[in-house]
Scaffold this active site. Structure first.
Site, PDB file in Angstrom:
ATOM      1  N   ARG A  41     -10.794  -0.411  14.631  1.00  0.00           N
ATOM      2  CA  ARG A  41     -10.826   0.210  13.303  1.00  0.00           C
ATOM      3  C   ARG A  41     -11.807  -0.611  12.487  1.00  0.00           C
ATOM      4  O   ARG A  41     -12.920  -0.826  12.943  1.00  0.00           O
ATOM      5  CB  ARG A  41      -9.394   0.226  12.733  1.00  0.00           C
TER       6      ARG A  41
ATOM      7  N   HIS B  62      -6.121  -7.520  13.167  1.00  0.00           N
ATOM      8  CA  HIS B  62      -4.957  -6.619  13.123  1.00  0.00           C
ATOM      9  C   HIS B  62      -4.657  -6.154  14.547  1.00  0.00           C
ATOM     10  O   HIS B  62      -5.567  -5.874  15.311  1.00  0.00           O
ATOM     11  CB  HIS B  62      -5.279  -5.429  12.208  1.00  0.00           C
TER      12      HIS B  62
ATOM     13  N   CYS C 234      13.233  24.659   3.086  1.00  0.00           N
ATOM     14  CA  CYS C 234      12.260  25.341   2.214  1.00  0.00           C
ATOM     15  C   CYS C 234      11.475  24.299   1.421  1.00  0.00           C
ATOM     16  O   CYS C 234      11.677  23.098   1.574  1.00  0.00           O
ATOM     17  CB  CYS C 234      12.981  26.285   1.259  1.00  0.00           C
ATOM     18  N   MET C 235      10.586  24.770   0.564  1.00  0.00           N
ATOM     19  CA  MET C 235       9.788  23.849  -0.241  1.00  0.00           C
ATOM     20  C   MET C 235      10.675  22.980  -1.127  1.00  0.00           C
ATOM     21  O   MET C 235      10.459  21.774  -1.241  1.00  0.00           O
ATOM     22  CB  MET C 235       8.788  24.638  -1.101  1.00  0.00           C
ATOM     23  N   ASP C 236      11.691  23.599  -1.734  1.00  0.00           N
ATOM     24  CA  ASP C 236      12.470  22.895  -2.745  1.00  0.00           C
ATOM     25  C   ASP C 236      13.970  22.893  -2.491  1.00  0.00           C
ATOM     26  O   ASP C 236      14.727  22.365  -3.297  1.00  0.00           O
ATOM     27  CB  ASP C 236      12.248  23.554  -4.119  1.00  0.00           C
TER      28      ASP C 236
ATOM     29  N   LYS D 125       0.838  -1.204   0.000  1.00  0.00           N
ATOM     30  CA  LYS D 125       0.000   0.000   0.000  1.00  0.00           C
ATOM     31  C   LYS D 125       0.877   1.259   0.000  1.00  0.00           C
ATOM     32  O   LYS D 125       2.050   1.184   0.379  1.00  0.00           O
ATOM     33  CB  LYS D 125      -0.902  -0.018   1.243  1.00  0.00           C
TER      34      LYS D 125
ATOM     35  N   ARG E 274       1.778 -10.571   7.718  1.00  0.00           N
ATOM     36  CA  ARG E 274       1.677  -9.381   6.845  1.00  0.00           C
ATOM     37  C   ARG E 274       2.647  -8.295   7.297  1.00  0.00           C
ATOM     38  O   ARG E 274       2.248  -7.192   7.646  1.00  0.00           O
ATOM     39  CB  ARG E 274       0.250  -8.799   6.908  1.00  0.00           C
TER      40      ARG E 274
ATOM     41  N   TYR F  47      14.506  31.201   5.416  1.00  0.00           N
ATOM     42  CA  TYR F  47      13.303  31.848   5.959  1.00  0.00           C
ATOM     43  C   TYR F  47      13.326  31.890   7.482  1.00  0.00           C
ATOM     44  O   TYR F  47      13.781  30.945   8.129  1.00  0.00           O
ATOM     45  CB  TYR F  47      12.057  31.058   5.552  1.00  0.00           C
TER      46      TYR F  47
HETATM   47  C1  LIG Z   1      -0.282  -1.768   6.925  1.00  0.00           C
HETATM   48  C2  LIG Z   1      -0.813  -3.045   7.407  1.00  0.00           C
HETATM   49  C3  LIG Z   1       0.046  -4.086   7.768  1.00  0.00           C
HETATM   50  C4  LIG Z   1       1.547  -3.911   7.865  1.00  0.00           C
HETATM   51  O1  LIG Z   1       1.879  -3.218   9.048  1.00  0.00           O
HETATM   52  P1  LIG Z   1       3.413  -3.018   9.478  1.00  0.00           P
HETATM   53  O2  LIG Z   1       3.321  -2.337  10.778  1.00  0.00           O
HETATM   54  O3  LIG Z   1       4.039  -2.173   8.411  1.00  0.00           O
HETATM   55  O4  LIG Z   1       4.011  -4.379   9.535  1.00  0.00           O
HETATM   56  C5  LIG Z   1      -0.519  -5.304   8.081  1.00  0.00           C
HETATM   57  N1  LIG Z   1      -1.853  -5.477   8.062  1.00  0.00           N
HETATM   58  C6  LIG Z   1      -2.707  -4.482   7.744  1.00  0.00           C
HETATM   59  C7  LIG Z   1      -4.162  -4.739   7.747  1.00  0.00           C
HETATM   60  C8  LIG Z   1      -2.220  -3.235   7.414  1.00  0.00           C
HETATM   61  O5  LIG Z   1      -3.060  -2.257   7.102  1.00  0.00           O
END
Ligand SMILES: *Cc1c(COP(=O)(O)O)cnc(C)c1O
Length: 378
Positions: free
Chosen positions: A130, A159, A321-323, A32, A218, A274
């Protein structure tokens, strides 16, 4: 000239370190947010070549982009999509997490009308607060899904909220989430329903909680090279559950490099950038770098960071700065214009930068902008 160097060899060795640790169970690689800023296409391909079972996207459009890039592996959708995206989910064969009957029924209606079976995973909220269904209704949701002709229950997931903490109470909380999850999975099994792939562990849980690995893990940030918690920081009692496992090794995958675009001498009393937050106490050389907060380099790092040029570190001075940003080279310097400057890399990695600005390495790598070219090595 500003580049994020993505060391795919390091990503691979992080992947193999996780694989060696977890043994038989499968790996879902979260890709992601453009693979946490590392570039989704390269990371997805590398992951699948290394033996990942599936990929994790957040949004439907991320899933679609992966399909457009030719990825045929299963893609889980970690976030709750909008119902208007259901046709695209089915077109692209993405696997949504389902938290409630109402969304399941919308998915089923569309899948059934097309005479296809859409794979879904049940998401159970065991304490993250969540997405996910309450533990008490997990069996009910599983029953509903298996009754839908357009849906197939391919997995069951939860999770963790504090798996990346070595604090005793957080370890306890994760164990509590795990036992709620296992109980819900048992109920589903006892009802004669196959829960599919059962998965829970994020990076923190891969490091600290072997009993959470189940059928699949994951880990995201760990594969990108950051350990957000260390095995040795846990209470002694917990360390017994980790005996037999070597501490997992991870190397940061991303470096951020740019060039020195200008070297010049300024006088004692001259201010820089700045807000005039930095003033020279003596005549000094400064270097200008063509990189700023628009590239995702946090403005909060102003006067709080150092960059490496030719193996020497120099403090960043004045406001970012920005850039552009500015480096103090000192009263004498051998730094040359057009030389390479490492802004994130080596000891000065995204974890240290995150600490300096009060955030987490995830946010640092995710924020590295589109203007920064990703250059792949290894
Ligand atoms: C982002 C995410 C992960 C990975 O989390 P990490 O802390 O980067 O290991 C695993 N499961 C779900 C549902 C997530 O959204």
């Amino acid at each position: 000239m500003t580049k994020a160097i993505i060391h795919l060899d390091r990503f691979m060795s992080n992947f193999y370190a996780v694989k060696a640790r977890i043994g038989e169970c499968r790996i879902c690689v979260p890709v992601k947010a453009d693979a946490y800023g590392h570039g989704v296409n390269q990371i997805a391909k590398t992951s699948l070549e290394a033996g990942a079972y599936c990929l994790g996207a957040a949004t439907v459009s991320e899933g679609i982009d992966l399909r457009k890039a030719g990825i045929t592996a299963p893609i889980l959708l970690f976030s709750q999509p909008h119902y208007k995206e259901i046709p695209e989910i089915i077109d692209s064969g993405l696997i949504p997490f389902v938290s409630d009957e109402s969304f399941a029924s919308l998915l089923n209606r569309e899948a059934e009308s097309r005479k296809v079976k859409l794979l879904v995973h049940i998401k159970i909220d065991t304490g993250m607060g969540r997405i996910g269904c309450p533990v008490e209704t997990a069996l009910y949701l599983a029953r509903y899904i298996v009754s839908c002709p357009g849906l197939e229950l391919a997995g069951t997931a939860t999770h963790f909220a504090v798996a990346d903490s070595a604090d005793e109470w957080d370890i306890f909380y994760t164990q509590m989430q795990l036992s709620r999850f296992k109980e819900a999975v048992e109920q589903i099994k006892s009802a004669g329903i196959n829960p599919g792939i059962v998965h829970a562990a994020n990076s923190g849980a891969v490091i600290l909680h072997p009993d959470t690995w189940l059928d699949m893990v994951r880990p995201g940030i760990l594969l990108y090279g950051y350990k957000t918690v260390n095995e040795d920081d846990t209470p002694l009692l917990h360390r017994e559950t980790l005996s037999g496992y070597e501490p997992v090794q991870a190397q940061p995958v991303m470096e951020l490099k740019t060039i020195v675009s200008l070297v010049k001498k300024i006088k004692k009393g001259d201010s820089v950038s700045y807000g005039r937050t930095w003033t020279a106490l003596q005549d000094t050389f400064i270097a200008v770098l063509p990189l700023g907060y628009a590239d995702g380099f946090p403005r909060l790092a102003s006067n709080q960071w150092q960059v490496t040029i030719n193996n020497k570190t120099y403090p960043l001075i004045g406001r970012i700065c920005m850039d552009q940003c500015i480096v103090n080279l000192g009263p004498e310097t051998d730094v040359q214009r057009w030389e390479e400057a490492t802004v994130i890399g080596g000891f000065c990695d995204a974890a240290l930068l995150a600490e300096a600005v009060g955030t987490i390495p995830y946010e640092i790598t995710c924020n590295i902008g589109n203007r920064v070219i990703r250059e792949y090595r290894g």
